[in-house]
Scaffold this motif. Structure first.
Motif, short mmCIF file in Angstrom:
data_model
loop_
_atom_site.label_atom_id
_atom_site.label_comp_id
_atom_site.label_asym_id
_atom_site.label_seq_id
_atom_site.Cartn_x
_atom_site.Cartn_y
_atom_site.Cartn_z
N ALA A 139 0.88 -1.22 -0.05
CA ALA A 139 -0.11 0.00 -0.09
C ALA A 139 0.68 1.24 -0.02
O ALA A 139 0.54 2.33 -0.29
N GLU A 140 2.11 1.05 0.62
CA GLU A 140 3.01 2.14 0.70
C GLU A 140 3.50 2.59 -0.72
O GLU A 140 4.38 3.43 -1.03
N ALA A 141 3.36 2.08 -1.77
CA ALA A 141 3.52 2.38 -3.26
C ALA A 141 3.15 3.80 -3.47
O ALA A 141 4.10 4.41 -4.16
N LEU A 153 14.06 3.87 -0.91
CA LEU A 153 13.96 2.77 -0.03
C LEU A 153 13.57 3.59 1.11
O LEU A 153 13.69 4.11 1.80
N HIS A 154 12.82 2.18 1.82
CA HIS A 154 12.13 2.26 3.05
C HIS A 154 12.48 1.19 4.03
O HIS A 154 12.50 0.08 3.69
N THR A 155 12.95 1.51 5.33
CA THR A 155 13.45 0.57 6.25
C THR A 155 12.70 0.85 7.70
O THR A 155 12.03 2.02 7.79
N HIS A 156 12.70 -0.35 8.38
CA HIS A 156 11.94 -0.44 9.67
C HIS A 156 13.02 -0.55 10.45
O HIS A 156 12.77 -1.71 11.29
N SER A 157 13.88 0.15 11.01
CA SER A 157 14.91 -0.03 11.97
C SER A 157 14.41 -0.02 13.32
O SER A 157 13.48 0.95 13.56
N GLU A 173 7.29 6.24 14.73
CA GLU A 173 7.10 4.63 15.19
C GLU A 173 6.87 3.85 14.16
O GLU A 173 6.22 2.68 14.28
N HIS A 174 7.24 3.75 12.98
CA HIS A 174 7.09 3.15 11.87
C HIS A 174 8.67 2.99 10.89
O HIS A 174 9.03 1.84 11.06
N GLY A 175 9.18 4.03 10.54
CA GLY A 175 10.34 3.96 9.75
C GLY A 175 10.83 5.07 9.04
O GLY A 175 10.43 6.09 8.94
ZN LIG Z 1 6.78 0.72 6.28
#
Ligand SMILES: [Zn+2]
Length: 230
Positions: A100-102, A118-122, A194-196
């Motif tokens: 959905a984040e597209a 680029l999307h990360t969840h660290s 609180e996501h990334g």
């Molecule tokens: Zn995400």
């Protein structure tokens, strides 16, 4: 009688799909790169549990992106699992559906003319985007590693990393992303609360470097306790 294209005609037509078209070649190259990035980022703990998503622009006119399919383990991505999507997030190549984040990837590509997103969840981005949400962002300043961000020449640079409220409404969030990019020109990334992290680059190499630099700096802020005093 209905006309059918021969394989040779398809190969000469730059807009044609298929393995011989320029788009097909760019898609295959981008998918291989993105799969490699997934393995590396997963090993670093930045995209655990199927989190995160990656994309690269393979054509501007018409706009086409190679993007991860939703729900896959980023540590074991194969190039054949990637999708090609158009400017409305419709899949035009590959099986599966994009995250959905597209829509956020499309907002960034349009907003800053990025070639890769680029999307990360660290852990670090999750902690900092929660602890600094009230300030609306985090200032990164004084660190040598800032020079890894495109266009930054000195550790004295002040990088503002905006924090956007998280949402499951991607149309609304996409509009918020576009507004943030308009209002904060020159930023290299932003956090969702609180996501990334979302970051980008003119190409995949630059975008990957930006993830490494920003994740490094966020980890430094949390581990050193410096984030508590900013
Ligand atoms: Zn995400």
């Amino acid at each position: 009688m209905k006309k059918t294209k021969t394989p040779n005609k398809r190969a000469r037509n730059p807009k044609a799909k298929g393995p011989m078209s320029p788009n097909g070649t760019r898609f295959a190259e981008a998918a291989a790169w993105l799969a490699g990035i997934g393995k590396e980022f997963h090993a670093r703990g930045w995209v655990l549990g199927t989190s995160g998503n990656f994309s690269a622009v393979i054509s501007r006119e018409p706009l086409r992106l190679a993007i991860t399919s939703t729900g896959l383990d980023k540590g074991t991505l194969a190039p054949g699992q990637f999708l090609e999507m158009d400017e409305t997030a419709n899949v035009v190549r590959g099986d599966g559906r994009p995250s959905a984040e597209a829509l956020l990837h499309l907002a960034i590509v349009r907003g800053v003319d990025a070639g890769a997103v680029l999307h990360t969840h660290s852990v670090w981005s999750t902690v900092l985007s929660g602890s600094h949400a009230a300030q609306g962002g985090i200032a990164l300043e004084g660190y040598e590693m800032l020079k890894g961000l495109e266009g930054v020449r000195t550790h004295k640079h002040r990088e503002w990393l905006p924090i956007l409220e998280n949402s499951q409404d991607m149309i609304e969030l996409g509009e918020h992303v576009s507004k943030t990019l308009r209002e904060s020109p020159g930023i290299h990334g932003f956090l969702l609360r609180e996501h990334g992290l979302y970051t980008w680059g003119a190409g995949l190499q630059e975008a990957k470097r930006h993830v490494e630099i920003l994740e490094f700096l966020m980890e430094v802020l949390v581990r050193s306790g410096a984030a508590q005093s900013t």
